[in-house]
Design a protein around this motif. Structure first.
Motif, PDB file in Angstrom:
ATOM      1  N   ASN A  29       0.835  -1.190   0.000  1.00  0.00           N
ATOM      2  CA  ASN A  29       0.000   0.000   0.000  1.00  0.00           C
ATOM      3  C   ASN A  29       0.874   1.246   0.000  1.00  0.00           C
ATOM      4  O   ASN A  29       0.586   2.207  -0.700  1.00  0.00           O
ATOM      5  N   CYS A  30       1.954   1.230   0.785  1.00  0.00           N
ATOM      6  CA  CYS A  30       2.873   2.374   0.815  1.00  0.00           C
ATOM      7  C   CYS A  30       3.455   2.619  -0.574  1.00  0.00           C
ATOM      8  O   CYS A  30       3.566   3.745  -1.029  1.00  0.00           O
ATOM      9  N   LYS A  31       3.831   1.530  -1.278  1.00  0.00           N
ATOM     10  CA  LYS A  31       4.397   1.668  -2.624  1.00  0.00           C
ATOM     11  C   LYS A  31       3.356   2.215  -3.597  1.00  0.00           C
ATOM     12  O   LYS A  31       3.662   3.058  -4.435  1.00  0.00           O
ATOM     13  N   ALA A  32       2.130   1.739  -3.482  1.00  0.00           N
ATOM     14  CA  ALA A  32       1.066   2.199  -4.373  1.00  0.00           C
ATOM     15  C   ALA A  32       0.773   3.670  -4.145  1.00  0.00           C
ATOM     16  O   ALA A  32       0.608   4.433  -5.097  1.00  0.00           O
ATOM     17  N   ASP A  41       1.934   9.945   0.611  1.00  0.00           N
ATOM     18  CA  ASP A  41       2.993   8.959   0.808  1.00  0.00           C
ATOM     19  C   ASP A  41       3.748   9.247   2.098  1.00  0.00           C
ATOM     20  O   ASP A  41       4.018   8.331   2.872  1.00  0.00           O
ATOM     21  N   GLN A  42       4.079  10.493   2.341  1.00  0.00           N
ATOM     22  CA  GLN A  42       4.797  10.849   3.570  1.00  0.00           C
ATOM     23  C   GLN A  42       3.962  10.528   4.797  1.00  0.00           C
ATOM     24  O   GLN A  42       4.480  10.026   5.793  1.00  0.00           O
ATOM     25  N   LEU A  43       2.684  10.791   4.735  1.00  0.00           N
ATOM     26  CA  LEU A  43       1.801  10.475   5.856  1.00  0.00           C
ATOM     27  C   LEU A  43       1.713   8.966   6.064  1.00  0.00           C
ATOM     28  O   LEU A  43       1.798   8.479   7.194  1.00  0.00           O
ATOM     29  N   LYS A  47       2.888   7.051   9.431  1.00  0.00           N
ATOM     30  CA  LYS A  47       1.995   6.173  10.184  1.00  0.00           C
ATOM     31  C   LYS A  47       2.631   4.800  10.359  1.00  0.00           C
ATOM     32  O   LYS A  47       2.598   4.219  11.448  1.00  0.00           O
ATOM     33  N   ARG A  48       3.246   4.293   9.298  1.00  0.00           N
ATOM     34  CA  ARG A  48       3.913   2.986   9.365  1.00  0.00           C
ATOM     35  C   ARG A  48       5.066   3.015  10.385  1.00  0.00           C
ATOM     36  O   ARG A  48       5.219   2.107  11.199  1.00  0.00           O
ATOM     37  N   ARG A  49       5.873   4.072  10.344  1.00  0.00           N
ATOM     38  CA  ARG A  49       7.003   4.187  11.299  1.00  0.00           C
ATOM     39  C   ARG A  49       6.495   4.257  12.733  1.00  0.00           C
ATOM     40  O   ARG A  49       7.083   3.676  13.641  1.00  0.00           O
ATOM     41  N   ARG A 120      -9.742   8.494  10.615  1.00  0.00           N
ATOM     42  CA  ARG A 120     -10.469   9.647  10.083  1.00  0.00           C
ATOM     43  C   ARG A 120      -9.684  10.942  10.286  1.00  0.00           C
ATOM     44  O   ARG A 120      -9.728  11.832   9.458  1.00  0.00           O
ATOM     45  N   ARG A 121      -8.971  11.045  11.423  1.00  0.00           N
ATOM     46  CA  ARG A 121      -8.209  12.266  11.723  1.00  0.00           C
ATOM     47  C   ARG A 121      -6.963  12.368  10.867  1.00  0.00           C
ATOM     48  O   ARG A 121      -6.531  13.451  10.517  1.00  0.00           O
ATOM     49  N   LEU A 122      -6.314  11.231  10.594  1.00  0.00           N
ATOM     50  CA  LEU A 122      -5.084  11.258   9.808  1.00  0.00           C
ATOM     51  C   LEU A 122      -5.465  11.140   8.370  1.00  0.00           C
ATOM     52  O   LEU A 122      -5.201  11.331   7.430  1.00  0.00           O
TER      53      LEU A 122
END
Length: 122
Positions: A29-32, A41-43, A47-49, A120-122
């Motif tokens: 999903n991050c790659k897509a 992408d940065q968000l 979130k992943r980190r 929803r917030r992010l």
């Protein structure tokens, strides 16, 4: 930063450790997303980190820390869940105290709702 920390705790509480495999659905999903919008992408990566920082934490501990953090930073949450703020405290290995939640189903329901709100917030 608080929202990202809450997101990481909520994901850890709901799912457990973030998949390490680069072919995991989250990584794909991050790659897509990377191929579409750079700010998204940065968000997504932030979130992943945030979730990865919780690696190794049990789901129960993540739930407890999530509740504690929400009680600290969100007055609306404190007002909506006053019984959590006044719940008996249990000591942890590091000497911290977190509110205890009386049943697993309550915790699971809470974590599910918290994840939905954070998404929803992010």
């Amino acid at each position: 930063d608080d929202q990202l920390q809450l997101y990481g705790l909520a994901r850890q509480a709901a799912v457990g450790n973030a998949p390490a495999n680069s072919d995991s659905p989250t990584a794909l999903n991050c790659k897509a997303v990377a191929s579409t919008k750079r700010h998204v992408d940065q968000l997504t990566l932030a979130k992943r980190r945030s979730w990865e920082r919780c690696h190794g934490m049990t789901r129960v501990d993540a739930s407890s820390q999530l509740v504690q953090r929400l009680l600290e930073v969100d007055a609306g949450f404190r007002n909506a869940w006053p019984h959590l703020a006044s719940a008996p405290q249990r000591s942890r290995q590091k000497g911290e105290a977190t509110p205890s939640v009386s049943s697993r189903s309550t915790t699971a329901d809470f974590v599910r709702v918290a994840c939905e709100l954070l998404e929803r917030r992010l």
